[in-house]
Design an enzyme around this catalytic site. Structure first.
Site, PDB file in Angstrom:
ATOM      1  N   PRO A 122     -68.892  26.185   8.577  1.00 56.87           N
ATOM      2  CA  PRO A 122     -68.221  27.333   9.200  1.00 56.87           C
ATOM      3  C   PRO A 122     -67.000  27.775   8.395  1.00 56.87           C
ATOM      4  O   PRO A 122     -66.254  26.955   7.863  1.00 56.87           O
ATOM      5  CB  PRO A 122     -67.827  26.798  10.576  1.00 56.87           C
ATOM      6  N   CYS A 123     -66.815  29.082   8.334  1.00 57.84           N
ATOM      7  CA  CYS A 123     -65.868  29.643   7.374  1.00 57.84           C
ATOM      8  C   CYS A 123     -64.781  30.483   8.027  1.00 57.84           C
ATOM      9  O   CYS A 123     -64.132  31.277   7.357  1.00 57.84           O
ATOM     10  CB  CYS A 123     -66.624  30.507   6.372  1.00 57.84           C
ATOM     11  N   GLN A 124     -64.558  30.327   9.332  1.00 52.76           N
ATOM     12  CA  GLN A 124     -63.618  31.222   9.998  1.00 52.76           C
ATOM     13  C   GLN A 124     -62.238  31.205   9.363  1.00 52.76           C
ATOM     14  O   GLN A 124     -61.540  32.203   9.319  1.00 52.76           O
ATOM     15  CB  GLN A 124     -63.501  30.848  11.491  1.00 52.76           C
ATOM     16  N   PHE A 170     -61.529  30.923   6.265  1.00 52.74           N
ATOM     17  CA  PHE A 170     -61.521  31.516   4.939  1.00 52.74           C
ATOM     18  C   PHE A 170     -61.774  33.019   4.970  1.00 52.74           C
ATOM     19  O   PHE A 170     -61.429  33.718   4.048  1.00 52.74           O
ATOM     20  CB  PHE A 170     -62.607  30.879   4.057  1.00 52.74           C
ATOM     21  N   ASN A 192     -70.919  30.202   1.368  1.00 56.15           N
ATOM     22  CA  ASN A 192     -69.748  30.505   2.182  1.00 56.15           C
ATOM     23  C   ASN A 192     -69.235  31.905   1.840  1.00 56.15           C
ATOM     24  O   ASN A 192     -69.789  32.586   0.969  1.00 56.15           O
ATOM     25  CB  ASN A 192     -68.651  29.452   1.947  1.00 56.15           C
TER      26      ASN A 192
END
Length: 365
Positions: A72-74, A76, A111
């Protein structure tokens, strides 16, 4: 036969592409139940684990040739708070735990593009041993996806350096390649009333792709706004009297809000709320000038978004309308995944490199 593990698998966009390239999934992990059910509907329940990745014991992690996944990339994303202390950002450590246990020849991390300049990626490079890393930005449109979508890709290899794949397409596929021919007026605004037991719980579905061609019921004000937006246009094309106050006062930025797609170009990035034109350039591309010009004044449907993401029409779906939209927007485009899978194959097998089959290329020959 090459085996793979898909972590943070979502609905299975990455597995879809790798499976088309001949890889066999032996384990997939996904926390969201509706997404895990969609994965199971397409690839089987025997190897999908609907659980927190941290709860899977080392002894239950099988050997595999390849591990893929997008932690999960929230933290970034440009759309998020970019909080480096967001606990979701540390899930890459779980990814590395699987790498150490499964001992794959190759792993792939996908990502948002900001990931490559994050302190978390710097820490990852320090903590991974025995793997040569190649990292960069791939543009989905360069690999046959009719969408402008930039993603960070990291390839880790313990069998020698593996560069990122080079583009397979010298011209981008336009929106017309996947939207032309679909009914302009969806027959319904609702998914069929059906449910299925997957992974011990009942979920809505299983839906065929045709079931996803569902419309909305925009307000009269929204329809008036839609009619003013030409292809490639956005909120700046609205008359002042149709602008909400926040748009009148914000005279720069957010140029794709209330935007309309172009038939002859790829779409912009398909996000999880593509059914809301106020969130991006998601209006149907059909628009002709003049008072009586032929116009389709609605946002794209779930089916159209899935096609823009390069999901095949035989893909099946589970979940509510909102949940399926999240699955579509969060997925790795299967055609991009397939290109990566085909690129890796000769390094894994010693065979000759191949160019992945593109289902759209014949359209423009």
């Amino acid at each position: 036969m090459l085996s793979m593990i898909d972590l943070f698998a979502g609905c299975g966009g990455m597995t879809s592409g790798f499976a088309k390239a001949g890889y066999t999934p032996v384990l997939a992990v996904e926390w969201n139940h509706h997404a895990a059910a969609t994965y199971a509907a397409n690839f089987g329940e025997d190897h999908i684990r609907h659980t927190d990745i941290a709860t899977i014991r080392d002894k239950d992690i099988p050997q595999a040739d390849v591990i893929v996944g997008g932690p999960p990339c929230q933290g970034f994303s440009n759309l998020g708070s970019r909080n480096i202390d967001d606990p979701r950002n540390s899930l890459w450590r779980e990814y590395l735990r699987f790498v150490r246990r499964a001992n794959p020849s190759v792993f792939v991390i996908e990502n948002v593009d900001r990931f490559l300049t994050s302190s978390e990626f710097a820490l990852l490079k320090d903590e991974i041993d025995g793997y040569h890393l190649s990292a960069g930005i791939l543009h989905a449109a360069d690999f046959g996806v009719p969408q402008r979508r930039r993603r960070a890709i990291v390839i880790g290899s313990r069998i020698g350096p593996i560069p990122l794949p080079t583009p397979t397409h010298d011209r981008w596929h336009p929106v017309r390649a996947v939207l032309d021919g679909l009914p302009e007026r969806p027959a319904t605004t609702a998914l069929p009333a059906t449910g299925t037991d997957f992974l011990g719980t009942r979920v809505p579905g299983v839906y065929k792709s045709a079931d996803l061609h569902i419309g909305r019921n925009p307000t009269p004000l929204s329809l008036r706004r839609y009619r003013h937006i030409p292809p490639g246009g956005g909120r700046f094309d609205l008359p002042v009297e149709l602008m909400p106050r926040c748009w009148r006062e914000k005279k720069t930025g957010t140029t794709d809000v209330m935007g309309r797609l172009r038939w002859d170009q790829p779409s912009l990035t398909v996000r999880t709320e593509f059914y809301k034109p106020e969130k991006g350039r998601y209006l149907h591309p059909q628009w002709e000038p003049g008072e009586h010009g032929h116009r389709v004044d609605r946002p794209i449907t779930h089916l159209e978004a899935a096609r823009l993401q390069s999901f095949p029409d035989e893909f099946r779906w589970c979940g509510t309308k909102v949940e399926i939209a999240r699955q579509i927007g969060n997925a790795v485009p299967p055609q991009l995944a397939r290109s990566i899978a085909e690129h890796l194959r000769p390094y894994l097998t010693g065979g000759a490199p191949t160019v992945p089959t593109c289902p759209l290329c014949h359209t423009f020959e």
